[in-house]
Design an enzyme around this catalytic site. Structure first.
Site, mmCIF file in Angstrom:
data_model
loop_
_atom_site.group_PDB
_atom_site.id
_atom_site.type_symbol
_atom_site.label_atom_id
_atom_site.label_comp_id
_atom_site.label_asym_id
_atom_site.label_seq_id
_atom_site.Cartn_x
_atom_site.Cartn_y
_atom_site.Cartn_z
ATOM 1 C CD GLU A 220 -2.433 1.237 2.793
ATOM 2 O OE1 GLU A 220 -2.936 2.301 3.180
ATOM 3 O OE2 GLU A 220 -2.459 0.195 3.480
ATOM 4 C CG ASP B 175 -0.479 1.167 6.274
ATOM 5 O OD1 ASP B 175 0.576 0.551 6.049
ATOM 6 O OD2 ASP B 175 -0.690 2.350 5.922
ATOM 7 C CG ASP C 61 -4.677 1.984 8.790
ATOM 8 O OD1 ASP C 61 -4.994 1.209 7.859
ATOM 9 O OD2 ASP C 61 -4.006 3.024 8.596
ATOM 10 C CG ASP D 5 -8.100 4.453 5.610
ATOM 11 O OD1 ASP D 5 -9.339 4.333 5.484
ATOM 12 O OD2 ASP D 5 -7.538 5.519 5.904
#
Length: 736
Positions: free
Chosen positions: A515, A588, A590, A592
């Site tokens: 990403e 990641d 998280d 997102d």
């Protein structure tokens, strides 16, 4: 060759058909017959099999020695096949117009019971054997109404061995029949009739005494004259079935729902008493296979549900029993009834179910081949006739182009169909192919010639969809041919942002989809350049569950991923051409990052599903925290990585307990770019230390429904799912 009696042949005698089975009628009553002479040299060596029933057990013993020939296997699949042999007898009665309710009970002791309110198994004496109808049905192979002259026009349990095979493979089987104002009963132990001395609850461990002089069809109660029905309860023999074999509730419910769709008006109730809180499920549908197609469809519709029906006749030569007792080859005329419901949707997945006399044929057969032949021939002619309007050029659509996005249920009714094996998974009757093909072509021609506005609009959309699929297939094939891994002498057409590996060994190579460019920079330093390739993506890719194929192919990120993997997409995907042995999604830790991972998995599931089915798609598991434990003196500090809040709290509690100090504040990784190369290599990319989560699909059909619910066009069902599931969500299940 097995004997088959035909409606056109001379009858053996007056006949009747009751309870799922037919036998010559007789006015005699009673249940006994003279004991057969004991064979010369016979010695009783076991109470399991008495001389009285040697003739019966000669046939059933073959079933016990070779159960796979009759039920396919001795695991859970074979166990479920036995259950459906019993249920299908009741379903055949419902098809004949007798009995509209069937109840299946999974008892807590491992037994299963099937109840119906149909005509009841015959209790009269069958003159040839001198046995009651109940005993003939449950101890004689190839006996019953399905071998008779007109007992059933089209039955499910064709081979006539179902009830006796289940009996042979059961440690205990009890039959109760309501008929003639009485309740009749008989019990069997591994196929042999006798009496269990139950002390309360029935159990296969109860003392068993086989009948010696004559069989006894006991009268155990009285019922009203108008009350008829059959109840069968049996305990599968653990000497035959594997240790882990068990009745699968989900499979049973799926098959019960399917049968209720196929027999409009039939109610099927399944009760599971194996748990502390019994479950009850009832299925009842009036719309037939049209409702079935609606149930199976998961994508947005292109057409309404079309119902195509017709019939045809054919001749075949079968052996028929003459009045003199000889088998005479006789040419008879058969009628094949065809009923088809279909509907095209916006997706490209095909859902096709085929049935013969309500028996599922998951591996197809001549009826499925006829459907595909009729559909292909008709739509090719339509596209050729409208080639200029559709801009189809000279290319011809193929079968997969026609089937893309199609949901269809095909049923045929055929007297005495030819199957490949007792499990009836493939129809073999040759003449059915041409009949189904003609019905499909004729009915579609009427639909496409209709002047109704809706019909004209929908038929035009079907042709456009088929041509679109054809063009996408040709485009993808051309795309794939130019995307093979290039050797040193060829120029590479792969995306410039791909950081490829040096190895050409597919099994050892890995593609990391990372990403963002910030993570790419760190990953370049952390990777093993011999075996690990990197492909960065920018933000969140297209939600391909909503988008069309052309939109997906025109999306830069989606096209780059498909191009780099190099095996095509959709129906043309070729797993053997994939350039990497593993594809690892590294996003990641998280919200997102979880969203990006979900979008990428949607792309793989929809257009590169063989990669998931082969276990070649993984999700990297980067750590959430870095705990530096400070050691006294010159001893180097220790680094501990944790992957959840619970794990972090447990580590900190353990350190405090041991009196260890650690650096505060503890580092919390918000993204991969916050790690240096050594940390990323150690935790996420180094094969010796990393943790990967393999993505797999246990049930592609169920997974497809979930993807359509969570990622599809329909917002209302997704909102309802979120609202209903919010209360039961545990924060511990969220990895972000």
């Amino acid at each position: 060759m097995r004997p088959h009696l035909d409606p056109g042949s001379a009858p053996i005698g007056p006949r009747f058909a009751v309870g799922g089975f037919g036998f010559p009628a007789t006015t005699s009553r009673g249940v006994g017959r003279r004991r057969p002479r004991r064979p010369v040299g016979f010695h009783d060596v076991s109470n399991d099999y008495s001389a009285r029933h040697l003739s019966v057990l000669e046939g059933l013993e073959a079933v016990r020695k070779r159960p796979g020939m009759y039920i396919g296997s001795t695991d859970s699949r074979g166990l479920m096949h036995c259950l459906w042999e019993i249920i299908d007898n009741s379903v055949d009665e419902a098809l004949a117009g007798f009995g509209s309710e069937i109840e299946v009970v999974l008892h807590g002791d491992g037994s299963v019971e099937v109840r119906d309110r149909a005509r009841g198994v015959p209790v009269d004496i069958e003159p040839k054997t001198g046995l009651s109808g109940v005993e003939v049905v449950y101890t004689k192979l190839h006996a019953g109404g399905k071998f008779g002259s007109g007992s059933y026009a089209a039955s499910g349990g064709l081979h006539g061995v179902g009830a006796s095979v289940v009996n042979a493979l059961s440690e205990r089987l009890d039959v109760e029949v309501d008929r003639d104002g009485k309740t009749w009963a008989m019990s069997f132990h591994r196929g042999e009739p006798g009496r269990f001395e139950d002390a309360g609850t029935p159990t296969p461990e109860a003392p068993f005494t086989p009948f010696e002089q004559r069989s006894e069809l006991r009268v155990v109660g009285k019922v009203a004259k108008a009350v008829t029905g059959t109840r069968v309860r049996y305990w599968a023999d653990r000497q035959i079935f594997t240790k882990g074999a068990a009745f699968q509730l989900d499979e049973l419910l799926g098959r019960a729902r399917q049968t209720a769709f196929l027999v409009p008006g039939l109610g099927i109730t399944v009760i599971d008493e194996r748990e502390a809180a019994p479950e009850s499920h009832r299925f009842h549908f009036e719309g037939g296979i049209s409702e079935f197609v609606e149930h199976l469809s998961i994508d947005a519709p292109v057409t309404d549900i079309w119902r195509l029906q017709g019939s045809g006749t054919f001749k075949e030569t079968v052996p028929v029993l003459s009045p003199g007792g000889a088998m005479v080859p006789t040419e008879v005329e058969r009628e094949c009834e065809v009923d088809l419901a279909l509907r095209w949707g916006t997706g490209y997945d095909t859902v096709f179910k085929s049935f013969v006399n309500i028996i599922a044929t998951p591996k197809g057969g001549t009826h499925q081949a006829g459907f595909e032949q009729g559909l292909l021939k008709f739509l090719r002619a339509q596209i050729e006739a409208n080639a200029r309007k559709l801009k189809a050029g000279t290319d011809k659509p193929e079968k997969d182009d026609m089937l893309a996005g199609l949901t269809a249920v095909l049923t045929v009714r055929v007297p005495e169909p030819q199957f490949e094996g007792q499990t009836k998974e493939v129809l073999g009757t040759p003449a059915v192919r041409a009949i189904v093909s003609n019905v499909v072509a004729k009915q579609l021609a009427e639909r496409f010639a209709s002047t109704k506005r809706d019909d004209k609009a929908q038929t035009a959309l079907v042709l456009e969809k088929v041509v679109s699929e054809m063009k996408a297939r040709i485009s993808a094939r051309t795309h794939k041919e130019t995307q093979r891994r290039k050797n040193a002498l060829e120029s590479s057409s792969l995306p410039a942002k791909l950081v490829d590996c040096r190895s050409t060994d597919v099994a050892q190579s890995e593609l990391f989809i990372v990403e963002g460019d910030s993570a790419l920079g760190t990953a370049k330093l952390a990777r093993d350049s011999e075996h690990q390739a990197l492909l960065p993506i920018r933000g969140k890719i297209l939600n391909v569950q909503k988008a069309s194929i052309s939109d997906m192919l025109s999306n830069a990120e989606c096209a780059a991923i498909i191009q780099v993997i190099g095996a095509g997409s959709g129906r043309t995907f070729d797993l053997s051409a994939a350039r990497y042995g593993k594809v690892i999604i590294m996003s990641d830790a998280d919200v997102d990052g979880a969203h990006i991972r979900t979008l990428l998995l949607t792309l793989f599931f929809r257009y590169m599903r063989p990669m998931i089915e082969d276990g070649r798609v993984f999700a990297a598991v980067p750590p959430l925290h870095r705990v530096v434990v400070m050691n006294p003196g010159s001893k180097p500090n220790e680094t501990i990585y944790t992957y959840s809040e619970a794990e972090l709290n447990a580590v900190l509690a353990d350190l405090k307990k041991r009196g260890k100090k650690y650096q505060d504040p503890i580092q919390r990784y918000k993204g991969l770019g916050e790690m240096d190369a050594d940390q990323l290599a150690t935790t996420t990319m180094d094969r010796a230390h990393r943790t990967l989560r393999r993505v797999n699909v246990a049930d592609a059909e169920a997974a497809g429904r979930v993807f359509e619910l969570l990622m599809g066009n329909e917002v209302a069902p997704r909102k309802e799912f979120i609202v209903d599931s919010a209360a039961g969500l545990s924060r511990d299940r969220i990895d972000a």
